[in-house]
Design a protein around this motif. Sequence first.
Motif, PDB file in Angstrom:
ATOM      1  N   ALA A  71      38.573  46.995  41.560  1.00 44.31           N
ATOM      2  CA  ALA A  71      37.794  47.937  40.748  1.00 44.31           C
ATOM      3  C   ALA A  71      38.702  48.897  39.977  1.00 44.31           C
ATOM      4  O   ALA A  71      38.522  49.102  38.772  1.00 44.31           O
ATOM      5  N   ILE A  72      39.687  49.485  40.652  1.00 44.96           N
ATOM      6  CA  ILE A  72      40.513  50.472  39.954  1.00 44.96           C
ATOM      7  C   ILE A  72      41.511  49.808  39.005  1.00 44.96           C
ATOM      8  O   ILE A  72      41.824  50.361  37.954  1.00 44.96           O
ATOM      9  N   GLU A  73      42.004  48.622  39.360  1.00 44.27           N
ATOM     10  CA  GLU A  73      42.922  47.941  38.443  1.00 44.27           C
ATOM     11  C   GLU A  73      42.184  47.481  37.183  1.00 44.27           C
ATOM     12  O   GLU A  73      42.728  47.531  36.075  1.00 44.27           O
ATOM     13  N   THR A  74      40.952  47.042  37.341  1.00 45.14           N
ATOM     14  CA  THR A  74      40.164  46.641  36.180  1.00 45.14           C
ATOM     15  C   THR A  74      39.888  47.845  35.271  1.00 45.14           C
ATOM     16  O   THR A  74      39.977  47.745  34.043  1.00 45.14           O
ATOM     17  N   ALA A  75      39.573  48.984  35.882  1.00 46.10           N
ATOM     18  CA  ALA A  75      39.346  50.196  35.099  1.00 46.10           C
ATOM     19  C   ALA A  75      40.617  50.586  34.346  1.00 46.10           C
ATOM     20  O   ALA A  75      40.575  50.957  33.163  1.00 46.10           O
ATOM     21  N   ALA A  76      41.767  50.495  35.025  1.00 44.43           N
ATOM     22  CA  ALA A  76      43.036  50.821  34.374  1.00 44.43           C
ATOM     23  C   ALA A  76      43.355  49.832  33.262  1.00 44.43           C
ATOM     24  O   ALA A  76      43.864  50.216  32.196  1.00 44.43           O
TER      25      ALA A  76
ATOM     26  N   ALA B 134      46.142  58.061  40.948  1.00 43.95           N
ATOM     27  CA  ALA B 134      45.986  58.693  42.265  1.00 43.95           C
ATOM     28  C   ALA B 134      45.147  57.808  43.186  1.00 43.95           C
ATOM     29  O   ALA B 134      45.430  57.684  44.383  1.00 43.95           O
ATOM     30  N   GLY B 135      44.125  57.173  42.621  1.00 44.28           N
ATOM     31  CA  GLY B 135      43.302  56.263  43.409  1.00 44.28           C
ATOM     32  C   GLY B 135      44.073  55.045  43.872  1.00 44.28           C
ATOM     33  O   GLY B 135      43.871  54.547  44.984  1.00 44.28           O
ATOM     34  N   TYR B 136      44.971  54.575  43.031  1.00 47.30           N
ATOM     35  CA  TYR B 136      45.802  53.428  43.387  1.00 47.30           C
ATOM     36  C   TYR B 136      46.802  53.790  44.481  1.00 47.30           C
ATOM     37  O   TYR B 136      47.066  52.992  45.396  1.00 47.30           O
ATOM     38  N   ASN B 137      47.329  54.998  44.410  1.00 50.29           N
ATOM     39  CA  ASN B 137      48.332  55.417  45.392  1.00 50.29           C
ATOM     40  C   ASN B 137      47.767  55.516  46.798  1.00 50.29           C
ATOM     41  O   ASN B 137      48.521  55.493  47.772  1.00 50.29           O
ATOM     42  N   VAL B 138      46.447  55.601  46.932  1.00 51.82           N
ATOM     43  CA  VAL B 138      45.816  55.626  48.249  1.00 51.82           C
ATOM     44  C   VAL B 138      46.126  54.338  49.017  1.00 51.82           C
ATOM     45  O   VAL B 138      46.299  54.355  50.237  1.00 51.82           O
TER      46      VAL B 138
ATOM     47  N   LEU C 286      39.991  37.574  34.907  1.00 53.47           N
ATOM     48  CA  LEU C 286      41.184  36.986  35.502  1.00 53.47           C
ATOM     49  C   LEU C 286      41.807  37.925  36.526  1.00 53.47           C
ATOM     50  O   LEU C 286      42.250  37.494  37.598  1.00 53.47           O
ATOM     51  N   LEU C 287      41.829  39.212  36.206  1.00 55.78           N
ATOM     52  CA  LEU C 287      42.424  40.189  37.106  1.00 55.78           C
ATOM     53  C   LEU C 287      41.632  40.280  38.410  1.00 55.78           C
ATOM     54  O   LEU C 287      42.221  40.294  39.506  1.00 55.78           O
ATOM     55  N   VAL C 288      40.314  40.335  38.313  1.00 54.98           N
ATOM     56  CA  VAL C 288      39.489  40.416  39.519  1.00 54.98           C
ATOM     57  C   VAL C 288      39.714  39.190  40.396  1.00 54.98           C
ATOM     58  O   VAL C 288      39.905  39.297  41.619  1.00 54.98           O
ATOM     59  N   GLY C 289      39.695  38.011  39.794  1.00 48.82           N
ATOM     60  CA  GLY C 289      39.922  36.796  40.569  1.00 48.82           C
ATOM     61  C   GLY C 289      41.294  36.777  41.211  1.00 48.82           C
ATOM     62  O   GLY C 289      41.442  36.384  42.383  1.00 48.82           O
TER      63      GLY C 289
END
Length: 205
Positions: free
Chosen positions: A80-85, A142-146, A185-188
């Motif tokens: 979710a956060i990587e897709t948003a980024a 910051a969300g990713y660093n969690v 592709l990223l989600v998969g």
Amino acid sequence: MTDLVDERLRAAIVNGELALGQQVSEAQLAARMGVSKTPVREALVRLKADGLVEIHPQRGTFVFRLDGDQVGQLCRYRAAIETAALRESMLLAPQSLAGALDERVHAMRKAERARDQKALALLDMEFHHQLFEHCANPYLLAGYNVIRWQLVAMRHRAPITNAVSSHQVLVQAIGQGQVEQACQLLVGHVLDNEQRYTAVCTPPG
């Protein structure tokens, strides 16, 4: 001194010198490193904040270990956060992002040829971190660093076997401006890690 102990313990967890779920003793770690228990205790508090250890009163301190449900939750959160980024990065600097990712893929190709699994794990982490470097959204970072350090530890224990091909298709979609395809592709790609990460978190036997 706390910084030094933090660095050594973090490396020991990430590289597998300390096993997932292993109990660690402040006294034993202090003796092994030739320091007092105070910097060890302070370093363990930092590692707890990064998700690398769990501190249980009356029970002790343990290297983190996730169960199957937690691995699934981590992977879905990461997707979710990587897709948003990725969406923000493709709006802000798509060509710069594609170039930075392509550089990592070239380095992955060299590491694959050399069968350097440690380098592949590091490059995999660098590749995905570029999404946050290019989106200019500190809240997403910051969300990713969690979850960052837990991901690092699991990547080193279960390196990806198709690093170049799985990342190259994503770079191509980004370079062509295909936002939705790139996100799919990223989600998969991220969710494909769930089985490998669950395996390394499963106690032996």
